[in-house]
Scaffold this motif. Structure first.
Motif, PDB file in Angstrom:
ATOM      1  N   TRP A   1      -9.999  -4.471  -0.554  1.00 27.50           N
ATOM      2  CA  TRP A   1      -9.732  -4.265   0.864  1.00 27.50           C
ATOM      3  C   TRP A   1     -10.856  -3.425   1.447  1.00 27.50           C
ATOM      4  O   TRP A   1     -11.342  -2.472   0.802  1.00 27.50           O
TER       5      TRP A   1
ATOM      6  N   ASP B   1     -12.071  -0.902   4.619  1.00 29.26           N
ATOM      7  CA  ASP B   1     -11.493  -0.029   5.639  1.00 29.26           C
ATOM      8  C   ASP B   1     -12.595   0.649   6.434  1.00 29.26           C
ATOM      9  O   ASP B   1     -13.416   1.381   5.864  1.00 29.26           O
TER      10      ASP B   1
ATOM     11  N   ASP C   1     -11.162  -0.340  -1.034  1.00 27.71           N
ATOM     12  CA  ASP C   1     -10.013  -0.089  -1.900  1.00 27.71           C
ATOM     13  C   ASP C   1      -9.862  -1.274  -2.839  1.00 27.71           C
ATOM     14  O   ASP C   1     -10.027  -2.423  -2.428  1.00 27.71           O
TER      15      ASP C   1
ATOM     16  N   ARG D   1      -8.130  -7.162   4.510  1.00 27.87           N
ATOM     17  CA  ARG D   1      -7.627  -7.422   3.164  1.00 27.87           C
ATOM     18  C   ARG D   1      -8.065  -8.811   2.704  1.00 27.87           C
ATOM     19  O   ARG D   1      -7.840  -9.795   3.413  1.00 27.87           O
TER      20      ARG D   1
ATOM     21  N   SER E   1      -8.200   3.153  12.149  1.00 27.96           N
ATOM     22  CA  SER E   1      -8.622   2.307  11.043  1.00 27.96           C
ATOM     23  C   SER E   1      -8.650   0.848  11.436  1.00 27.96           C
ATOM     24  O   SER E   1      -7.850   0.390  12.259  1.00 27.96           O
TER      25      SER E   1
ATOM     26  N   GLN F   1      -8.666  -2.402   8.981  1.00 31.50           N
ATOM     27  CA  GLN F   1      -8.582  -2.806   7.572  1.00 31.50           C
ATOM     28  C   GLN F   1      -8.672  -4.320   7.450  1.00 31.50           C
ATOM     29  O   GLN F   1      -8.031  -5.058   8.209  1.00 31.50           O
TER      30      GLN F   1
ATOM     31  N   SER G   1       0.807  -1.220   0.000  1.00 28.47           N
ATOM     32  CA  SER G   1       0.000   0.000   0.000  1.00 28.47           C
ATOM     33  C   SER G   1       0.839   1.268   0.000  1.00 28.47           C
ATOM     34  O   SER G   1       0.368   2.321  -0.420  1.00 28.47           O
ATOM     35  N   SER G   2       2.090   1.186   0.486  1.00 24.54           N
ATOM     36  CA  SER G   2       2.936   2.371   0.592  1.00 24.54           C
ATOM     37  C   SER G   2       4.071   2.336  -0.426  1.00 24.54           C
ATOM     38  O   SER G   2       4.780   1.327  -0.524  1.00 24.54           O
TER      39      SER G   2
ATOM     40  N   TRP H   1      -0.545  -5.755  -3.211  1.00 28.91           N
ATOM     41  CA  TRP H   1      -1.783  -5.544  -3.951  1.00 28.91           C
ATOM     42  C   TRP H   1      -2.038  -6.697  -4.931  1.00 28.91           C
ATOM     43  O   TRP H   1      -3.180  -7.077  -5.175  1.00 28.91           O
TER      44      TRP H   1
ATOM     45  N   GLU I   1      -1.417   6.665   2.212  1.00 28.00           N
ATOM     46  CA  GLU I   1      -0.802   6.568   3.533  1.00 28.00           C
ATOM     47  C   GLU I   1       0.223   7.685   3.728  1.00 28.00           C
ATOM     48  O   GLU I   1       0.821   8.173   2.764  1.00 28.00           O
TER      49      GLU I   1
ATOM     50  N   THR J   1      -4.683   4.376  -1.016  1.00 29.43           N
ATOM     51  CA  THR J   1      -4.905   4.548   0.420  1.00 29.43           C
ATOM     52  C   THR J   1      -4.295   5.841   0.949  1.00 29.43           C
ATOM     53  O   THR J   1      -4.627   6.273   2.053  1.00 29.43           O
TER      54      THR J   1
ATOM     55  N   ARG K   1     -10.251   4.067  -4.584  1.00 29.14           N
ATOM     56  CA  ARG K   1     -10.994   3.968  -3.327  1.00 29.14           C
ATOM     57  C   ARG K   1     -12.384   4.560  -3.492  1.00 29.14           C
ATOM     58  O   ARG K   1     -12.549   5.639  -4.083  1.00 29.14           O
TER      59      ARG K   1
END
Length: 427
Positions: free
Chosen positions: A234, A236, A250, A331, A327, A329, A122-123, A139, A292, A290, A205
């Motif tokens: 995902w 959230d 997401d 997945r 949050s 989350q 995600s990052s 992902w 982040e 996301t 998203r």
């Protein structure tokens, strides 16, 4: 010989300006005591440092930029490898060779012009090497498995200070351990990894007001139940300070926008969202989904692997507000995660991963909420290595047989425990 005289990269000692910043992990809630910080100039610098540590009885812990820190660093030299940042793409062979400091977003940007992708999370700022050493949930893991499954070779410096090229053929046990067992066995200076075709990508998203949470969860379950491996969704639950609760889905789809819209059509039958960022995107834009934070901050996390998302599970999830968490989350896993994997994690049969996150302003309240929520849900008892928090150990990620094998490999390749990873296998 002093550290300054040993390496060509930068050295910080406790009395030098910038030491506290240099030693700080990404998560500012983690205290990271070290005796010195070395930012290696290149792989030769790493080897020089390891030989120095071996000769002087020192211990080395390695972090490119401090993600995943546990604070188990007292009495160590902290080695930063972010300057090992070369990227070589072989588009015909669908391969990449990258330095240990390369962040996910830079690999994606290099692969995208060739219609290829790595396995990003995600990052975009987390190092590819750090993720691969912990197995790695991507992902695109439903289509291609663990991030570690795509690693073809490691360039390392071993406990004698000797550079080595490690493959499944040359060092099967060490190769197995490095593909998800952490960085307790050597310093990795570069990776060779398989890239995957990604000529088309659709993702984004969809965000709704929290009052629609039950309907969104039901739709999320419907989509996940029939999702092809190329589709990832995902869920959230979000509650930011000063704002009302919200819920988001997401998603990414490795394929055409038309097919993605068809697969995700149930989302369009829900009430009008607050926002919808779904679109055709390049593989180096995944971090926008996301969004982040890209600056260090203080937070507390807790993860689990869920065995189901049944009506009973959903009822427990929604039994009370998520506050003080920011949050919750969930997945969707499955797909290629369930297939054979020559890694410490092996196949990942749990269908969902749970990640709970809160700010560190009131640690006791956040930890209590995380523990209570996790206790109310059907968890498998193991966790993904890269989601371990500072209060956990490798025994929370792996069963006893795997831990024993990792410890035997550690003893063989680093008998004097020169290396200490974020999550040492001996703890």
């Amino acid at each position: 010989m002093t550290l300054d005289a040993t390496v060509r990269g930068q050295v910080w000692l406790p009395h030098t300006p910038g030491f506290d910043t240099a030693r700080s992990p990404w998560n500012r809630a983690v205290e990271q005591p070290v005796d010195a910080v070395v930012e290696a100039a290149d792989a030769d610098d790493v080897a020089a440092l390891i030989r120095h540590a071996r000769a002087t009885g020192l211990t080395v812990t390695t972090q490119p930029n401090g993600h995943g820190a546990s604070g188990r660093t007292e009495g160590t030299i902290l080695l930063r490898t972010r300057r090992l940042d070369t990227i070589e793409i072989d588009p015909a062979a669908h391969r990449a060779r990258i330095g240990a400091g390369v962040p996910s977003g830079r690999l994606q940007a290099a692969a995208a012009p060739h219609g290829l992708t790595g396995l990003p999370g995600s990052s975009p700022i987390v190092s590819v090497t750090g993720v691969a050493l912990g197995g790695g949930l991507s992902w695109f893991g439903r289509a291609h498995g663990w991030v570690a499954d795509s690693v073809l070779a490691f360039d390392i410096v071993d406990a004698t200070g000797t550079p080595r090229h490690v493959t499944a053929a040359s060092d099967p046990d060490l190769f197995w351990a490095l593909r998800g067992g952490g960085g307790d066995f050597a310093v990795v200076t570069a990776l060779e990894l398989a890239l995957h075709p990604a000529p088309h990508l659709y993702g984004g998203r969809v965000l709704w007001s929290g009052e629609h949470t039950p309907a969104v969860i039901e739709t999320f379950r419907r989509i996940a139940a029939t999702a092809p491996d190329e589709l990832t969704v995902w869920l959230d639950l979000l509650h930011f300070p000063g704002a009302d609760p919200m819920v988001a889905v997401d998603t990414t789809y490795l394929g055409s926008a038309a097919t993605a819209r068809e697969l995700l059509a149930p989302l369009d039958a829900l009430p009008t969202p607050l926002s919808d960022s779904r679109r055709v995107m390049a593989v180096d834009e995944l971090g926008s989904i996301t969004a982040e934070p890209t600056d260090p901050s203080a937070g507390l996390s807790h993860s689990e692997l869920l065995t189901d998302l049944s009506d009973t599970t959903v009822a427990a999830l929604l039994a009370s507000p998520i506050a003080p968490l920011l949050s919750v989350q969930i997945r969707h896993l499955g797909g290629a995660f369930t297939r054979p994997s020559d890694s410490p994690h092996g196949p990942l049969t749990e269908p969902f991963a749970l990640y709970l996150f809160g700010l560190a302003a009131d640690p006791a309240a956040v930890l209590a909420k995380q523990a209570a929520l996790a206790a109310s849900l059907p968890v498998s008892g193991r966790k993904a290595f890269t989601f371990l928090n500072p209060r956990e150990t490798v025994a929370d990620a792996f069963g006893p047989e795997v831990v024993d094998r990792l410890r035997a490999i550690k003893k063989q390749h680093d008998p004097s425990s020169l290396f200490r990873s974020n999550f040492p296998v001996s703890v």
